[in-house]
Design a protein around this motif. Structure first.
Motif, PDB file in Angstrom:
ATOM      1  N   LEU A 151       0.819  -1.210   0.000  1.00 21.22           N
ATOM      2  CA  LEU A 151       0.000   0.000   0.000  1.00 21.22           C
ATOM      3  C   LEU A 151       0.860   1.270   0.000  1.00 21.22           C
ATOM      4  CD1 LEU A 151      -2.981   0.825   0.062  1.00 21.22           C
ATOM      5  CD2 LEU A 151      -2.832   0.913   2.558  1.00 21.22           C
ATOM      6  N   SER A 152       2.083   1.182   0.491  1.00 25.02           N
ATOM      7  CA  SER A 152       2.952   2.356   0.545  1.00 25.02           C
ATOM      8  C   SER A 152       3.321   2.870  -0.851  1.00 25.02           C
ATOM      9  CB  SER A 152       4.227   2.041   1.337  1.00 25.02           C
ATOM     10  OG  SER A 152       5.040   1.106   0.644  1.00 25.02           O
ATOM     11  N   LYS A 194       1.277   6.112  -2.987  1.00 24.92           N
ATOM     12  CA  LYS A 194       1.626   7.531  -3.085  1.00 24.92           C
ATOM     13  C   LYS A 194       2.350   7.852  -4.395  1.00 24.92           C
ATOM     14  CE  LYS A 194       5.684   7.010  -0.048  1.00 24.92           C
ATOM     15  NZ  LYS A 194       5.289   5.720   0.551  1.00 24.92           N
ATOM     16  N   PHE A 195       3.039   6.880  -4.959  1.00 26.84           N
ATOM     17  CA  PHE A 195       3.688   7.095  -6.248  1.00 26.84           C
ATOM     18  C   PHE A 195       2.651   7.159  -7.370  1.00 26.84           C
ATOM     19  CE2 PHE A 195       7.072   5.372  -3.613  1.00 26.84           C
ATOM     20  CZ  PHE A 195       8.136   6.214  -3.931  1.00 26.84           C
ATOM     21  N   VAL A 196       1.557   6.399  -7.214  1.00 27.47           N
ATOM     22  CA  VAL A 196       0.443   6.488  -8.166  1.00 27.47           C
ATOM     23  C   VAL A 196      -0.174   7.879  -8.107  1.00 27.47           C
ATOM     24  CG1 VAL A 196      -1.820   5.559  -8.781  1.00 27.47           C
ATOM     25  CG2 VAL A 196      -0.014   4.020  -7.963  1.00 27.47           C
ATOM     26  N   LEU A 197      -0.393   8.370  -6.877  1.00 27.38           N
ATOM     27  CA  LEU A 197      -0.940   9.715  -6.716  1.00 27.38           C
ATOM     28  C   LEU A 197       0.003  10.770  -7.279  1.00 27.38           C
ATOM     29  CD1 LEU A 197      -2.590   9.787  -3.168  1.00 27.38           C
ATOM     30  CD2 LEU A 197      -3.709   9.863  -5.389  1.00 27.38           C
ATOM     31  N   LEU A 198       1.302  10.559  -7.140  1.00 28.89           N
ATOM     32  CA  LEU A 198       2.274  11.504  -7.690  1.00 28.89           C
ATOM     33  C   LEU A 198       2.138  11.599  -9.206  1.00 28.89           C
ATOM     34  CD1 LEU A 198       4.734  13.369  -7.448  1.00 28.89           C
ATOM     35  CD2 LEU A 198       6.192  11.329  -7.519  1.00 28.89           C
ATOM     36  N   LEU A 225       4.448  14.281  -1.864  1.00 29.53           N
ATOM     37  CA  LEU A 225       5.687  15.007  -1.577  1.00 29.53           C
ATOM     38  C   LEU A 225       6.718  14.056  -0.975  1.00 29.53           C
ATOM     39  CD1 LEU A 225       7.046  17.771  -1.664  1.00 29.53           C
ATOM     40  CD2 LEU A 225       6.190  18.193   0.649  1.00 29.53           C
ATOM     41  N   GLY A 226       6.276  13.147  -0.113  1.00 27.04           N
ATOM     42  CA  GLY A 226       7.173  12.133   0.430  1.00 27.04           C
ATOM     43  C   GLY A 226       7.691  11.211  -0.659  1.00 27.04           C
ATOM     44  N   ALA A 227       6.834  10.940  -1.660  1.00 29.08           N
ATOM     45  CA  ALA A 227       7.270  10.108  -2.791  1.00 29.08           C
ATOM     46  C   ALA A 227       8.381  10.801  -3.575  1.00 29.08           C
ATOM     47  CB  ALA A 227       6.077   9.813  -3.702  1.00 29.08           C
ATOM     48  N   ILE A 228       8.248  12.111  -3.755  1.00 25.48           N
ATOM     49  CA  ILE A 228       9.280  12.873  -4.475  1.00 25.48           C
ATOM     50  C   ILE A 228      10.600  12.835  -3.717  1.00 25.48           C
ATOM     51  CG2 ILE A 228       9.970  15.180  -5.248  1.00 25.48           C
ATOM     52  CD1 ILE A 228       7.000  15.752  -5.764  1.00 25.48           C
ATOM     53  N   TYR A 273       0.917   4.308  12.281  1.00 24.18           N
ATOM     54  CA  TYR A 273       1.985   5.305  12.351  1.00 24.18           C
ATOM     55  C   TYR A 273       2.115   6.041  11.015  1.00 24.18           C
ATOM     56  CZ  TYR A 273       6.598   7.337  13.202  1.00 24.18           C
ATOM     57  OH  TYR A 273       7.650   8.207  13.363  1.00 24.18           O
ATOM     58  N   ARG A 274       1.939   7.363  11.045  1.00 26.76           N
ATOM     59  CA  ARG A 274       2.091   8.227   9.865  1.00 26.76           C
ATOM     60  C   ARG A 274       1.345   7.662   8.654  1.00 26.76           C
ATOM     61  NH1 ARG A 274       6.568  11.948   8.588  1.00 26.76           N
ATOM     62  NH2 ARG A 274       7.421  12.786  10.513  1.00 26.76           N
ATOM     63  N   ALA A 275       0.066   7.412   8.813  1.00 30.71           N
ATOM     64  CA  ALA A 275      -0.727   6.780   7.746  1.00 30.71           C
ATOM     65  C   ALA A 275      -0.701   7.595   6.459  1.00 30.71           C
ATOM     66  CB  ALA A 275      -2.166   6.587   8.225  1.00 30.71           C
ATOM     67  N   PHE A 276      -0.891   8.903   6.556  1.00 29.58           N
ATOM     68  CA  PHE A 276      -0.883   9.756   5.363  1.00 29.58           C
ATOM     69  C   PHE A 276       0.493   9.759   4.717  1.00 29.58           C
ATOM     70  CE2 PHE A 276       0.092  13.965   3.578  1.00 29.58           C
ATOM     71  CZ  PHE A 276      -0.831  14.004   2.547  1.00 29.58           C
ATOM     72  N   CYS A 277       1.512   9.882   5.532  1.00 31.14           N
ATOM     73  CA  CYS A 277       2.893   9.938   5.049  1.00 31.14           C
ATOM     74  C   CYS A 277       3.273   8.650   4.326  1.00 31.14           C
ATOM     75  CB  CYS A 277       3.822  10.181   6.232  1.00 31.14           C
ATOM     76  SG  CYS A 277       5.542  10.438   5.808  1.00 31.14           S
ATOM     77  N   ARG A 278       2.840   7.510   4.841  1.00 31.39           N
ATOM     78  CA  ARG A 278       3.239   6.212   4.293  1.00 31.39           C
ATOM     79  C   ARG A 278       2.481   5.841   3.028  1.00 31.39           C
ATOM     80  NH1 ARG A 278       2.658   2.474   9.502  1.00 31.39           N
ATOM     81  NH2 ARG A 278       2.974   0.778   7.997  1.00 31.39           N
ATOM     82  N   PHE A 279       1.202   6.191   2.959  1.00 35.41           N
ATOM     83  CA  PHE A 279       0.373   5.669   1.877  1.00 35.41           C
ATOM     84  C   PHE A 279      -0.096   6.709   0.851  1.00 35.41           C
ATOM     85  CE2 PHE A 279      -1.000   3.114   5.747  1.00 35.41           C
ATOM     86  CZ  PHE A 279       0.010   2.175   5.590  1.00 35.41           C
TER      87      PHE A 279
END
Length: 562
Positions: free
Chosen positions: A134-135, A138-142, A219-222, A209-215
């Motif tokens: 699932l992590s 975020k690359f899909v969203l990017l 910006l975290g993906a970048i 833990y950091r659900a938004f950040c992980r999934f």
């Protein structure tokens, strides 16, 4: 009573914030140094707002002093169409090469909020193969975040439909201020969706833990793409590593190995490693130097008993000889013997103890000894400079005089101003409030990406045609949020909800400017649309912040005519 104060002292000592937590709090306060914005309920729009801060921090937050890099990326992509926006890409690459995901672990305000939510006592969902897979979402969203503004110019998809930081820091912070109570009438389905999404993410962060950040966070993906290249962060010495897996097991993020794209570079794995194979690269400011742990010789393929390593190293400390004041080694006590404390005044040892310096002098002496350490000196100077920067920023934004705009309300005579006009021939004309006198004038403030704005303009046009030249009507575009290619190109290439081309409208499309700020003159609060009605003498007769219904508009026009 003494025991009570001892317990209080112990509790405070055990709950002191870590160095990383202090840096997180510092970064959150510095990036939101416009404290007076929370009191006034207004967004800061000064010169520093054109620069990007490293972490996820909404532009619309009342305290924000800089732009969010994610929002800036979407705006720049929308404004430049298929051309690469060099400025924002350059900023993101610079942040990535210097810090990478250290930004996530230390500098992101929304990351701090997630970690504080996770501290709430509740059952916790441990990481697994499912969360690891699932992590990658975020690359899909990017990819979507970059593609949508290019394909559908002018749509900041992530900020508009997803970003919980924008909802919490921007919308909720503004709505919580009593001075923005008129905003409630403007809330629609989009806010309902984003608020519901915020609630889901907040609840998820309590259990994960950091659900938004992980999934989710693009910006975290970048920044994750730069983990191997960044100057700061954690590094693994493969020559020392014994593949015990304690670092991966103890990490709450979905990492496969230390320093990969999922690692937020928090450094919490450093003290976990039994052989000190993990360390900081580029800086020693964040952690104290520790003595190297003894590593036994290991034959190839041999397994290591980590418990034995810990015990053997602890034994070294226990076996260290006790030394007297002169530095000479004292004999170890015989088995079963007890240490007898010597009080002041009993023999030569007592006299030496009585001659000891006071606690204050001892503390100062220890502090001075620490200053001889280059690492301690660097940390001390860094914190002094950081605190000086923070105080300077807080004072500057508290005392900065924002651009003063005289606000006109109902009953006031409208100010005189001139704006440029759009038309289908792509030629510029101008309209002046002076020339509008003699007729009732309707001024509607809108912008191309505002759905409520576009929803009401068709019936504004119908009402204008109904009065058949008896009134003036202008649709004034915001001086910000200019779409790709400009407003004229958007008007020429798009249709309304009824399929009618925008450039065929009879009402006049005009452009507000940052220098003139006519929107602010009529009391605009950075929320669109807004409608103003002037009577034939140029007196303000009606002001409506938010969507204006067809009935409201007709009643306002009739009232201004009478």
């Amino acid at each position: 009573m003494k025991k009570f104060f001892v317990k209080v002292k112990d509790w405070i000592v055990n709950h002191l914030p870590t160095k990383r937590r202090l840096i997180q709090l510092y970064a959150a306060l510095l990036t939101n140094a416009n404290i007076k914005g929370f009191a006034t309920g207004k967004i800061y729009t000064g010169s520093t707002k054109t620069a990007c801060v490293p972490g996820l921090n909404c532009y619309s937050c009342p305290g924000a002093i800089g732009a969010c890099p994610l929002g800036a990326l979407q705006d720049s992509l929308a404004a430049s169409s298929t051309r690469a926006p060099a400025y924002i890409f350059g900023i993101l690459i610079l942040f990535g090469l210097l810090l990478g995901r250290v930004i996530c672990g230390f500098l992101c305000p929304f990351g701090l909020i997630q970690e504080l939510l996770y501290k709430i006592r509740s059952p916790k969902l441990r990481k697994s193969r499912f969360t690891r897979v699932l992590s990658y979402f975020k690359f899909v969203l990017l990819g979507i975040l970059i593609a949508v503004p290019i394909i559908y110019a002018g749509i900041p998809s992530f900020c508009k439909y997803v970003c919980p930081a924008g909802t919490l820091e921007g919308a909720v912070s503004l709505l919580a201020n009593i001075q923005n109570s008129d905003f409630y009438a403007m809330l629609g389905y989009l806010f309902t969706w984003k608020f519901a999404l915020l609630v889901v993410i907040v609840v998820a962060c309590v259990f994960i833990y950091r659900a938004f950040c992980r999934f989710i966070c693009p910006l975290g993906a970048i920044y994750g793409l730069f983990c191997r290249l960044s100057l700061l962060g954690v590094k693994l010495d493969k020559n020392k590593c014994i593949d015990c897996g304690l670092c991966i097991e103890g990490c709450k993020m979905d990492i496969k190995h230390v320093g990969d794209h999922e690692c937020i570079q928090c450094g919490e794995c450093i003290p976990v490693c039994p052989v000190q194979a993990i360390s900081w690269k580029g800086s020693k400011i964040f952690v104290k130097n520790t003595l190297p742990v003894a590593q036994p010789a290991v034959a190839e393929g041999e397994k290591i008993d980590l418990l034995s390593i810990s015990k053997s190293n602890a034994a070294v400390v226990v076996a260290a000889p006790v030394r007297d004041a002169g530095g000479a080694a004292m004999p170890a006590p015989a088995e079963g013997a007890e240490f007898v404390p010597v009080t002041a005044g009993e023999g030569a040892e007592g006299e030496a103890q009585a001659a000891k310096p006071s606690k204050f002098k001892a503390a100062m002496s220890a502090f001075g000894a620490k200053f001889k350490s280059r690492s301690f000196t660097a940390q001390f100077v860094a914190w002094v400079l950081a605190i000086a920067v923070l105080i300077t920023a807080l004072v500057y934004y508290a005392t900065e005089e924002t651009k003063s705009t005289l606000v006109y309300g109902v009953g006031d005579k409208a100010p005189t101003f001139t704006l440029q006009v759009y038309n289908s021939e792509s030629e510029w004309k101008e309209f002046s409030t002076i020339e509008c006198k003699g007729k009732v004038t309707v001024i509607n403030y809108w912008y191309t990406d505002c759905d409520p704005c576009k929803a009401e303009l068709p019936y504004f046009e119908s009402i204008f045609e109904e009065y058949d030249g008896a009134i003036n009507m202008f649709a004034v575009h915001s001086y910000s949020a200019i779409p790709s290619g400009g407003v004229q190109a958007w008007l020429d290439g798009n249709v309304d909800k009824n399929g009618r081309a925008w450039n065929s409208y009879e009402l006049t499309f005009a452009q507000d400017t940052e220098e003139t700020c006519t929107y602010l003159m009529f009391g605009g609060k950075y929320a669109y649309p807004m409608t103003v009605v002037l009577d034939a003498n140029g007196i303000i007769d009606f002001v409506k912040q938010g969507a204006c219904s067809e009935t409201e508009l007709k009643d306002a026009i009739e009232a201004a005519m009478n």
